[in-house]
Design a protein around this motif. Structure first.
Motif, PDB file in Angstrom:
ATOM      1  N   SER A  59       1.037  -1.264  -0.120  1.00 11.00           N
ATOM      2  CA  SER A  59      -0.128  -0.003  -0.123  1.00 11.00           C
ATOM      3  C   SER A  59       1.027   1.381  -0.046  1.00 11.00           C
ATOM      4  O   SER A  59       1.787   1.348   0.339  1.00 11.00           O
ATOM      5  N   LYS A  60       0.385   2.492  -0.646  1.00 12.63           N
ATOM      6  CA  LYS A  60       0.880   3.894  -0.393  1.00 12.63           C
ATOM      7  C   LYS A  60       1.036   4.156   0.945  1.00 12.63           C
ATOM      8  O   LYS A  60       0.160   3.844   1.790  1.00 12.63           O
ATOM      9  N   ARG A  98      -4.200  22.916  -4.014  1.00 15.98           N
ATOM     10  CA  ARG A  98      -5.477  22.767  -3.719  1.00 15.98           C
ATOM     11  C   ARG A  98      -6.141  24.097  -3.018  1.00 15.98           C
ATOM     12  O   ARG A  98      -6.818  24.765  -3.195  1.00 15.98           O
ATOM     13  N   LYS A  99      -5.009  24.456  -2.048  1.00 14.54           N
ATOM     14  CA  LYS A  99      -5.012  25.704  -1.163  1.00 14.54           C
ATOM     15  C   LYS A  99      -5.301  26.828  -2.252  1.00 14.54           C
ATOM     16  O   LYS A  99      -6.149  27.811  -2.172  1.00 14.54           O
ATOM     17  N   LYS A 100      -4.315  27.176  -3.013  1.00 17.19           N
ATOM     18  CA  LYS A 100      -4.252  28.032  -4.072  1.00 17.19           C
ATOM     19  C   LYS A 100      -5.395  28.208  -4.971  1.00 17.19           C
ATOM     20  O   LYS A 100      -6.013  29.378  -5.248  1.00 17.19           O
ATOM     21  N   ASN A 127      -1.543  12.178   1.191  1.00 14.51           N
ATOM     22  CA  ASN A 127      -2.036  13.490   1.611  1.00 14.51           C
ATOM     23  C   ASN A 127      -1.421  14.237   0.755  1.00 14.51           C
ATOM     24  O   ASN A 127      -2.151  15.415   0.351  1.00 14.51           O
ATOM     25  N   GLN A 128      -0.286  14.163   0.011  1.00 15.13           N
ATOM     26  CA  GLN A 128       0.034  14.920  -0.812  1.00 15.13           C
ATOM     27  C   GLN A 128      -0.698  15.088  -2.284  1.00 15.13           C
ATOM     28  O   GLN A 128      -0.932  15.978  -2.722  1.00 15.13           O
ATOM     29  N   ASP A 129      -1.419  13.918  -2.587  1.00 16.51           N
ATOM     30  CA  ASP A 129      -2.304  13.720  -3.506  1.00 16.51           C
ATOM     31  C   ASP A 129      -3.485  14.619  -3.410  1.00 16.51           C
ATOM     32  O   ASP A 129      -4.035  15.251  -4.202  1.00 16.51           O
ATOM     33  N   HIS A 139     -12.893  13.682 -12.387  1.00 17.67           N
ATOM     34  CA  HIS A 139     -13.706  13.518 -11.028  1.00 17.67           C
ATOM     35  C   HIS A 139     -13.115  14.677  -9.825  1.00 17.67           C
ATOM     36  O   HIS A 139     -13.878  15.054  -9.124  1.00 17.67           O
ATOM     37  N   GLU A 140     -11.988  14.744 -10.017  1.00 15.34           N
ATOM     38  CA  GLU A 140     -11.235  15.866  -9.150  1.00 15.34           C
ATOM     39  C   GLU A 140     -11.866  17.309  -9.281  1.00 15.34           C
ATOM     40  O   GLU A 140     -12.229  18.114  -8.557  1.00 15.34           O
TER      41      GLU A 140
END
Length: 57
Positions: A2-3, A48-50, A9-11, A21-22
């Motif tokens: 598994s990852k 994502r934040k920006k 979290n980075q993804d 989908h994103e």
């Protein structure tokens, strides 16, 4: 195998404009069109934040 949680979290910290989908998720979450999300990613990158900050303007 598994990852690790770090890579997951980075993804989650990224918005991949090529992943429909994103883009749909972010558009629904922010209450904007998918086109606006793609424009934001193009303007500020895939953080994502920006992207969310740009969409809140």
């Amino acid at each position: 195998m598994s990852k690790s949680t770090r890579s997951r979290n980075q993804d989650r910290a990224r918005v991949a404009a090529g992943q429909d989908h994103e883009v749909r998720y972010e558009a629904k979450k922010e209450g904007v069109s998918q086109k606006k999300v793609k424009e934001a990613v193009k303007a500020v990158g895939n953080s994502r934040k920006k992207v969310e900050d740009r969409l809140d303007e």
